[in-house]
Design a protein around this motif. Structure first.
Motif, mmCIF file in Angstrom:
data_model
loop_
_atom_site.group_PDB
_atom_site.id
_atom_site.type_symbol
_atom_site.label_atom_id
_atom_site.label_comp_id
_atom_site.label_asym_id
_atom_site.label_seq_id
_atom_site.Cartn_x
_atom_site.Cartn_y
_atom_site.Cartn_z
ATOM 1 N N GLU A 186 -31.865 -9.273 6.129
ATOM 2 C CA GLU A 186 -33.050 -8.907 5.354
ATOM 3 C C GLU A 186 -32.716 -7.813 4.340
ATOM 4 O OE1 GLU A 186 -37.465 -6.881 5.990
ATOM 5 O OE2 GLU A 186 -36.021 -6.908 7.630
ATOM 6 N N ARG A 187 -32.016 -6.788 4.786
ATOM 7 C CA ARG A 187 -31.662 -5.669 3.911
ATOM 8 C C ARG A 187 -30.730 -6.116 2.786
ATOM 9 N NH1 ARG A 187 -29.735 -2.741 7.638
ATOM 10 N NH2 ARG A 187 -27.562 -3.326 7.355
ATOM 11 N N ASN A 188 -29.684 -6.871 3.127
ATOM 12 C CA ASN A 188 -28.717 -7.307 2.124
ATOM 13 C C ASN A 188 -29.327 -8.291 1.135
ATOM 14 O OD1 ASN A 188 -26.849 -5.699 3.380
ATOM 15 N ND2 ASN A 188 -25.815 -7.370 4.449
ATOM 16 N N TYR A 189 -30.163 -9.188 1.643
ATOM 17 C CA TYR A 189 -30.788 -10.170 0.758
ATOM 18 C C TYR A 189 -31.749 -9.491 -0.219
ATOM 19 C CZ TYR A 189 -33.299 -14.197 -0.981
ATOM 20 O OH TYR A 189 -33.869 -15.132 -1.818
ATOM 21 N N SER A 190 -32.482 -8.491 0.251
ATOM 22 C CA SER A 190 -33.398 -7.753 -0.626
ATOM 23 C C SER A 190 -32.640 -7.145 -1.805
ATOM 24 C CB SER A 190 -34.112 -6.639 0.145
ATOM 25 O OG SER A 190 -34.987 -7.169 1.103
ATOM 26 N N LYS A 191 -31.495 -6.549 -1.516
ATOM 27 C CA LYS A 191 -30.692 -5.940 -2.582
ATOM 28 C C LYS A 191 -30.176 -6.997 -3.549
ATOM 29 C CE LYS A 191 -29.082 -2.060 0.266
ATOM 30 N NZ LYS A 191 -27.906 -1.487 0.975
ATOM 31 N N HIS B 6 -19.090 -15.285 -9.246
ATOM 32 C CA HIS B 6 -18.626 -14.358 -10.284
ATOM 33 C C HIS B 6 -19.113 -14.794 -11.660
ATOM 34 C CE1 HIS B 6 -16.239 -11.215 -8.517
ATOM 35 N NE2 HIS B 6 -15.529 -12.070 -7.791
ATOM 36 N N LYS B 7 -19.074 -16.087 -11.910
ATOM 37 C CA LYS B 7 -19.485 -16.630 -13.212
ATOM 38 C C LYS B 7 -20.914 -16.229 -13.551
ATOM 39 C CE LYS B 7 -20.469 -21.057 -15.451
ATOM 40 N NZ LYS B 7 -20.437 -22.547 -15.300
ATOM 41 N N TYR B 8 -21.794 -16.211 -12.540
ATOM 42 C CA TYR B 8 -23.199 -15.876 -12.780
ATOM 43 C C TYR B 8 -23.521 -14.405 -12.523
ATOM 44 C CZ TYR B 8 -24.102 -20.853 -13.281
ATOM 45 O OH TYR B 8 -24.108 -22.156 -13.719
ATOM 46 N N GLY B 9 -22.494 -13.613 -12.283
ATOM 47 C CA GLY B 9 -22.687 -12.173 -12.175
ATOM 48 C C GLY B 9 -23.179 -11.678 -10.829
ATOM 49 N N TYR B 10 -22.959 -12.446 -9.765
ATOM 50 C CA TYR B 10 -23.379 -12.016 -8.429
ATOM 51 C C TYR B 10 -22.283 -11.197 -7.752
ATOM 52 C CZ TYR B 10 -27.410 -15.111 -8.640
ATOM 53 O OH TYR B 10 -28.591 -15.699 -8.997
ATOM 54 N N ASP B 11 -22.702 -10.379 -6.823
ATOM 55 C CA ASP B 11 -21.764 -9.680 -5.951
ATOM 56 C C ASP B 11 -21.301 -10.709 -4.920
ATOM 57 O OD1 ASP B 11 -20.482 -8.228 -3.958
ATOM 58 O OD2 ASP B 11 -21.927 -6.581 -3.994
ATOM 59 N N SER B 12 -20.166 -11.331 -5.170
ATOM 60 C CA SER B 12 -19.727 -12.452 -4.331
ATOM 61 C C SER B 12 -19.468 -12.024 -2.894
ATOM 62 C CB SER B 12 -18.470 -13.110 -4.918
ATOM 63 O OG SER B 12 -17.424 -12.177 -5.022
ATOM 64 N N ALA B 13 -18.946 -10.821 -2.695
ATOM 65 C CA ALA B 13 -18.688 -10.353 -1.327
ATOM 66 C C ALA B 13 -19.997 -10.244 -0.552
ATOM 67 C CB ALA B 13 -17.970 -9.013 -1.357
ATOM 68 N N ALA B 14 -21.049 -9.730 -1.207
ATOM 69 C CA ALA B 14 -22.349 -9.583 -0.539
ATOM 70 C C ALA B 14 -22.972 -10.941 -0.240
ATOM 71 C CB ALA B 14 -23.289 -8.744 -1.407
ATOM 72 N N VAL B 15 -22.869 -11.885 -1.165
ATOM 73 C CA VAL B 15 -23.432 -13.225 -0.941
ATOM 74 C C VAL B 15 -22.687 -13.920 0.194
ATOM 75 C CG1 VAL B 15 -23.832 -15.504 -1.936
ATOM 76 C CG2 VAL B 15 -24.242 -13.453 -3.320
#
Length: 201
Positions: free
Chosen positions: A42-47, A93-102
């Motif tokens: 819940e916490r990680n997804y919110s961020k 990475h291509k769409y600018g997400y924090d891949s490690a967090a996802v």
């Protein structure tokens, strides 16, 4: 032969009785068993969602393939990946997400067999609010002739109001039930409630 048929019928009856009692026991037991992981998700997804909207889903029973829904201002992209594929990292990475967090999020989902995670907007007195909801398919309901059922867990940011039967209320002073997708939700704790649905989202 008749003896074998009788045993089969008795076993089937026991399974049906067991499944009938499962809806009342499973969600609270599941939440308590996986509370630390669910809270972290819940916490990680919110961020993640505040920065860039995203949703994730497992459709296969083995939880080996994840579908990532990437939302932009104008378009929605849906990609399916094997959990061991390297291209999932490249795409994020291509769409600018924090891949490690996802990847941490989807691995947590995989570890507790969470089928779906997403954000849902709702309104209280004209004010926009949001909550996180997750879907879980309990294995105890896996009968060959049974319709698929999913538990939907909703995570609110603030404590909610419930009636004496533990059903989610729209507001404290009104005894009207708050329904989401026409479903009645029941209390797990002050912020988390659940329903049993034929739909996982």
């Amino acid at each position: 032969m008749r003896c074998n048929q009788t045993i089969f019928v008795l076993l089937l009856a026991c399974m049906v009785v067991s499944c009938a009692s499962a809806p009342k026991q499973f969600p609270v037991r599941y939440y308590k068993q996986h509370e630390a992981t669910l809270t972290r998700m819940e916490r990680n997804y919110s961020k993640l969602y505040i920065g860039k909207p995203i949703a994730a889903e497992f459709l296969d029973n083995g939880f080996k393939y994840v579908t990532i829904e990437i939302k932009t201002d104008s378009l929605r992209y849906i990609y399916e990946f094997g959990m061991d594929e390297r291209r999932i990292n490249d795409t994020l990475h291509k769409y600018g997400y924090d891949s490690a967090a996802v990847l941490k999020l989807v691995r947590d989902m995989q570890s507790i067999k969470c089928t779906w995670i997403n954000n849902l907007d709702y309104y209280v007195d004209g004010t926009k609010q949001n909550m996180i909801y997750m879907s879980i398919r309990p294995q105890v309901l896996d009968l060959p002739f049974a319709r698929k059922k999913y538990y939907i867990l909703t995570f609110y940011k603030q404590p909610q109001y419930y009636d004496s039967e533990g059903r989610l209320l729209d507001r404290k002073n009104r005894r009207r039930l708050r329904k989401i997708n026409n479903e009645v939700f029941r209390r797990i704790n002050d912020r988390v409630c659940y329903t049993l649905s034929a739909k996982f989202r």
